[in-house]
Design a protein around this motif. Structure first.
Motif, PDB file in Angstrom:
ATOM      1  N   TYR A  31      -1.649   5.157   1.591  1.00  0.00           N
ATOM      2  CA  TYR A  31      -2.642   5.392   0.196  1.00  0.00           C
ATOM      3  C   TYR A  31      -4.048   6.013   1.043  1.00  0.00           C
ATOM      4  O   TYR A  31      -4.622   5.334   1.494  1.00  0.00           O
ATOM      5  CB  TYR A  31      -2.723   4.308  -0.575  1.00  0.00           C
ATOM      6  CG  TYR A  31      -1.663   3.923  -1.112  1.00  0.00           C
ATOM      7  CD1 TYR A  31      -1.323   4.181  -2.473  1.00  0.00           C
ATOM      8  CD2 TYR A  31      -0.603   2.901  -0.527  1.00  0.00           C
ATOM      9  CE1 TYR A  31      -0.341   3.494  -3.224  1.00  0.00           C
ATOM     10  CE2 TYR A  31       0.228   2.496  -1.262  1.00  0.00           C
ATOM     11  CZ  TYR A  31       0.634   2.884  -2.562  1.00  0.00           C
ATOM     12  OH  TYR A  31       1.928   2.118  -3.071  1.00  0.00           O
ATOM     13  N   LYS A  39      -7.085   3.016  -4.856  1.00  0.00           N
ATOM     14  CA  LYS A  39      -5.926   2.809  -3.948  1.00  0.00           C
ATOM     15  C   LYS A  39      -5.461   1.463  -3.858  1.00  0.00           C
ATOM     16  O   LYS A  39      -4.089   1.182  -3.789  1.00  0.00           O
ATOM     17  CB  LYS A  39      -6.516   3.075  -2.527  1.00  0.00           C
ATOM     18  CG  LYS A  39      -6.942   4.560  -2.265  1.00  0.00           C
ATOM     19  CD  LYS A  39      -7.518   4.763  -1.063  1.00  0.00           C
ATOM     20  CE  LYS A  39      -8.812   3.950  -0.545  1.00  0.00           C
ATOM     21  NZ  LYS A  39      -9.934   3.890  -1.432  1.00  0.00           N
ATOM     22  N   ALA A  43      -1.542   0.138  -5.013  1.00  0.00           N
ATOM     23  CA  ALA A  43      -0.620  -0.299  -3.941  1.00  0.00           C
ATOM     24  C   ALA A  43      -0.396  -1.751  -4.403  1.00  0.00           C
ATOM     25  O   ALA A  43       0.701  -1.983  -4.186  1.00  0.00           O
ATOM     26  CB  ALA A  43      -1.737  -0.207  -2.564  1.00  0.00           C
ATOM     27  N   ASP A  47       3.586  -3.021  -4.933  1.00  0.00           N
ATOM     28  CA  ASP A  47       4.028  -4.042  -4.023  1.00  0.00           C
ATOM     29  C   ASP A  47       4.559  -5.065  -5.008  1.00  0.00           C
ATOM     30  O   ASP A  47       5.694  -5.558  -4.783  1.00  0.00           O
ATOM     31  CB  ASP A  47       2.923  -4.544  -3.228  1.00  0.00           C
ATOM     32  CG  ASP A  47       3.474  -5.438  -2.274  1.00  0.00           C
ATOM     33  OD1 ASP A  47       4.122  -4.919  -1.435  1.00  0.00           O
ATOM     34  OD2 ASP A  47       2.741  -6.407  -2.003  1.00  0.00           O
ATOM     35  N   LEU A  59       1.735  -5.169   1.921  1.00  0.00           N
ATOM     36  CA  LEU A  59       0.272  -4.383   1.998  1.00  0.00           C
ATOM     37  C   LEU A  59      -0.916  -4.659   2.842  1.00  0.00           C
ATOM     38  O   LEU A  59      -1.372  -5.914   2.726  1.00  0.00           O
ATOM     39  CB  LEU A  59      -0.129  -4.612   0.488  1.00  0.00           C
ATOM     40  CG  LEU A  59      -1.504  -3.757  -0.006  1.00  0.00           C
ATOM     41  CD1 LEU A  59      -1.743  -2.417   0.400  1.00  0.00           C
ATOM     42  CD2 LEU A  59      -1.813  -4.211  -1.455  1.00  0.00           C
ATOM     43  N   SER A 102       2.493  -0.693   2.778  1.00  0.00           N
ATOM     44  CA  SER A 102       1.447   0.023   2.180  1.00  0.00           C
ATOM     45  C   SER A 102       0.296  -0.226   3.008  1.00  0.00           C
ATOM     46  O   SER A 102      -0.013  -1.374   3.257  1.00  0.00           O
ATOM     47  CB  SER A 102       1.300  -0.380   0.845  1.00  0.00           C
ATOM     48  OG  SER A 102       2.580  -0.130  -0.071  1.00  0.00           O
ATOM     49  N   ALA A 104      -3.854   0.755   2.247  1.00  0.00           N
ATOM     50  CA  ALA A 104      -4.704   1.286   1.294  1.00  0.00           C
ATOM     51  C   ALA A 104      -6.192   1.362   2.066  1.00  0.00           C
ATOM     52  O   ALA A 104      -6.869   0.547   2.055  1.00  0.00           O
ATOM     53  CB  ALA A 104      -4.705   0.255   0.209  1.00  0.00           C
TER      54      ALA A 104
END
Length: 200
Positions: A31, A39, A43, A47, A59, A102, A104
């Protein structure tokens, strides 16, 4: 500093075996967007949807990582590059474990995002551009950072006195000013289903 006396140790359990056990294809959802673009919020929502589907995901949030692993880094251009380098390596380890990761981060420089992509196997890096106008980000300003940046209290702030390289061809293009967080999250999950990273 890297030493010449370290050799990569191959593990008996492979990345593919770990992914098969989890019934998913590991990938990195990267992201990127301005501060206040959404973001972390998007995210987190993704998740949660993945968790509901019993997917194995994690994340890595920019602020959280700076509390520990990258707590020694500032926000100069050089420090931002090192921040992304470290998190790229951590994300790669998660992918080796078969996890959907992920990240961010603002990650303002296209060259850094390209570096992160180059560390992974073909197709594993998924750039998610959280495309939100800076005017909207400033209106939101959840941490009061834009106000401080405009007052000169924060230097090297992305979008104000530091550059942000807009992604030219992101795999996923999300507009939080036009869609709900739920719709944005579902858009990303749909992408993962369509590309068979996760099952429908």
């Amino acid at each position: 500093m890297k030493t010449d006396n370290t050799v990569w140790h191959d593990q008996q359990v492979t990345k593919q075996q770990r992914a098969e056990l989890k019934k998913q294809k590991p990938c990195l959802l990267w992201y990127t967007g301005l501060s206040g673009s959404g973001k972390s919020t998007v995210a987190n929502a993704v998740d949660a949807l993945l968790f509901e589907r019993t997917c194995h995901s994690y994340l890595l949030d920019g602020d959280n990582v700076r509390h520990g692993l990258n707590g020694d880094l500032g926000f100069s251009d050089e420090a931002r590059v090192e921040n992304i380098r470290r998190i790229s390596e951590v994300a790669k380890l998660f992918l080796d474990a078969g996890v959907i990761v992920s990240t961010a981060f603002i990650s303002p420089f296209a060259s850094d995002r390209a570096m992160a992509k180059a560390k992974l196997e073909q197709g594993e890096f998924i750039e998610v551009f959280i495309d939100t106008p800076i005017e909207v980000c400033e209106q939101r300003d959840p941490k009061g950072l834009y106000k401080k940046a405009r007052a000169g209290e924060i230097k090297d702030f992305t979008g104000i006195d530091s550059t942000y390289d807009v992604p030219e061809s992101p795999q996923i293009h999300v507009k939080t000013a036009e869609q709900s967080i739920e719709a944005c999250a579902q858009q990303i999950v749909n992408y993962l289903i369509e590309r068979q990273f996760i099952s429908s």
